[in-house]
Design a protein around this motif. Structure first.
Motif, short mmCIF file in Angstrom:
data_model
loop_
_atom_site.label_atom_id
_atom_site.label_comp_id
_atom_site.label_asym_id
_atom_site.label_seq_id
_atom_site.Cartn_x
_atom_site.Cartn_y
_atom_site.Cartn_z
N GLU A 132 0.63 -1.62 0.31
CA GLU A 132 -0.35 0.20 0.08
C GLU A 132 1.13 1.51 -0.24
N ASP A 149 -5.71 7.23 -9.56
CA ASP A 149 -6.07 6.24 -10.53
C ASP A 149 -7.48 6.43 -10.11
N HIS A 150 -8.10 6.18 -8.99
CA HIS A 150 -9.61 5.59 -8.49
C HIS A 150 -10.12 6.98 -9.37
N MET A 185 2.27 1.57 -3.16
CA MET A 185 1.43 1.63 -4.85
C MET A 185 -0.24 2.82 -4.68
N ASP A 187 -11.10 -1.03 -9.56
CA ASP A 187 -11.17 -0.80 -8.24
C ASP A 187 -10.44 -2.29 -7.44
N ARG A 238 -0.17 6.49 -6.45
CA ARG A 238 -1.01 6.00 -7.57
C ARG A 238 -2.32 5.41 -7.46
N GLN A 239 -2.83 4.25 -6.68
CA GLN A 239 -4.03 3.28 -6.91
C GLN A 239 -5.59 4.57 -6.84
N ALA A 283 -6.74 -3.29 -8.51
CA ALA A 283 -5.92 -2.82 -6.94
C ALA A 283 -6.60 -2.98 -6.13
N LYS A 284 -7.33 -2.50 -5.27
CA LYS A 284 -7.79 -3.95 -3.79
C LYS A 284 -6.15 -5.21 -3.49
#
Length: 112
Positions: free
Chosen positions: A49, A59-60, A52, A98, A55-56, A101-102
């Motif tokens: 976490e 992006d979200h 990333m 999403d 960035r995540q 990403a999780k």
């Protein structure tokens, strides 16, 4: 330059995770061994976490913006109200990205 300098939070977490993997896990059994594995997994999640997450999050936010929404509350409201019923493929794409990403943080093995 960092206010807190070295080692960074990520480096500290990595060091603790590696210590548990090398020293604690290998010299324990039973319940303590199980809890050591849990701790290793938790620390690895935190590492991912930290690596990333920023960035995540961006992006979200971009994915929500592509639907014309500002945040998760707006997204939930729009889905609940049926405002996006004519864009179900777009909604699925946002949700899939999403979820991926999780999973990349929680357990990247599930992505393969």
């Amino acid at each position: 330059m960092s206010l807190h300098g070295a080692p960074t939070s990520a480096e500290l977490i990595e060091a603790v995770r590696e210590w548990i993997e090398r020293d604690v896990l290998t010299s324990t059994e039973g319940r303590l061994k199980f809890h050591s594995r849990v701790a290793i997994n938790v620390l690895a999640m935190v590492e991912r976490e930290l690596e990333m997450g920023e960035r995540q999050e961006a992006d979200h936010a971009d994915r929500l913006a592509s639907l014309g929404l500002a945040d998760d509350a707006e997204f939930a409201r729009a889905v609940r109200n049926g405002d996006l019923d004519d864009r179900l493929d777009d909604v699925r794409a946002v949700l899939r990205a999403d979820i991926d990403a999780k999973l990349a943080v929680a357990n990247p093995k599930y992505l393969t």
